[in-house]
Design an enzyme around this catalytic site. Structure first.
Site, short mmCIF file in Angstrom:
data_model
loop_
_atom_site.label_atom_id
_atom_site.label_comp_id
_atom_site.label_asym_id
_atom_site.label_seq_id
_atom_site.Cartn_x
_atom_site.Cartn_y
_atom_site.Cartn_z
N SER A 48 0.85 -1.19 0.00
CA SER A 48 0.00 0.00 0.00
C SER A 48 0.88 1.23 0.00
O SER A 48 1.83 1.32 0.79
CB SER A 48 -0.92 0.01 1.22
OG SER A 48 -1.75 1.15 1.21
N GLU A 49 0.56 2.20 -0.87
CA GLU A 49 1.47 3.35 -1.02
C GLU A 49 1.52 4.26 0.19
O GLU A 49 2.40 5.12 0.28
CB GLU A 49 1.14 4.15 -2.29
CG GLU A 49 -0.22 4.76 -2.36
CD GLU A 49 -1.19 3.91 -3.17
OE1 GLU A 49 -2.03 4.50 -3.86
OE2 GLU A 49 -1.11 2.67 -3.09
N ASN A 50 0.58 4.10 1.14
CA ASN A 50 0.68 4.93 2.34
C ASN A 50 1.70 4.37 3.33
O ASN A 50 1.93 4.97 4.38
CB ASN A 50 -0.68 5.11 3.00
CG ASN A 50 -1.32 3.81 3.45
OD1 ASN A 50 -1.16 2.79 2.79
ND2 ASN A 50 -2.04 3.84 4.55
#
Length: 219
Positions: A48-50
């Site tokens: 997940s890019e977060n």
């Protein structure tokens, strides 16, 4: 099929494109359903890019952890060995070409593999998010979406909304079929037996190339 059944159908078929050991990034919305439909024996590493790698399936209702969310704000779980880190490291993973597959939704895709999935002019938008980086950094890009929007085609000859990236889409999966984007155009490789080729084409602005090996869509 109602809307939820359509989304589940598309997610089940998209899950078949995942291979054991792949690092996979899932866009918000429909793609987040994919982990619930992974084939038996297939273990992928969800990023997940977060700032997380090693996401698990959606948590059971009532067992959500407010500190465990994906980039879209949805609740997630973690598998053993998962890691969390800052977003700069996360985007280093993406931009470094370490993501094997990215599955995204879209408002429009065209026969050149261009994709528009971040804004409609005149409407408030929070921004492009990580989509641009994922489209450029992932080794394979799959668009998983409903075939039309209020009866209007979403697979076009040319996108007319602001683009997120040009020429980066490899595959499109909808409730009507599976399509591959090639230099010659969009090839229909699988078709949902509930539809005819003529019906799929009628719902598609781009001219489809029907594969000589066209087979039933198995989701």
């Amino acid at each position: 099929m109602d809307k939820n059944e359509i989304k589940a159908f598309i997610a089940r078929r998209a899950a078949k494109e995942m291979h054991d050991g792949d690092v996979v990034n899932l866009g918000i919305g429909l793609p987040t359903l994919i982990p619930d439909y992974l084939p038996a024996g297939v273990s992928v590493i969800l990023q997940s890019e977060n700032g997380m790698i090693g996401m698990g399936k959606s948590p059971e209702e009532g067992k959500e952890d407010p500190f465990m969310i994906n980039a879209g704000g949805g609740f997630i779980t973690a598998v053993p060995g998962a890691a969390t880190f800052d977003s700069a490291t996360s985007f280093g993973i993406i931009r470094g070409g370490h993501v094997a597959v990215s599955v995204l939704g879209a408002m429009q895709v065209d026969e050149h593999g261009d994709i528009a999935n971040w804004m409609i002019p005149g409407k408030l938008t929070p921004g492009m998010g990580g989509a641009m980086d994922l489209l450029v950094g992932a080794r394979k890009v799959i668009v998983a979406m409903e075939h039309t929007q209020k009866g209007n085609p979403k697979i076009l000859k040319k996108c007319n909304l602001p683009l997120t990236a040009k020429g980066r889409v490899n595959m499109i999966i909808t409730e009507m079929g599976v399509m591959e984007v090639t230099p010659e155009g969009i090839v229909l490789t699988e078709i949902n037996p509930e539809f005819t080729v003529e019906q799929v084409q009628a719902a598609t602005e781009a001219t489809l190339i029907v594969s000589k090996d066209l087979k039933p869509m198995n989701a």
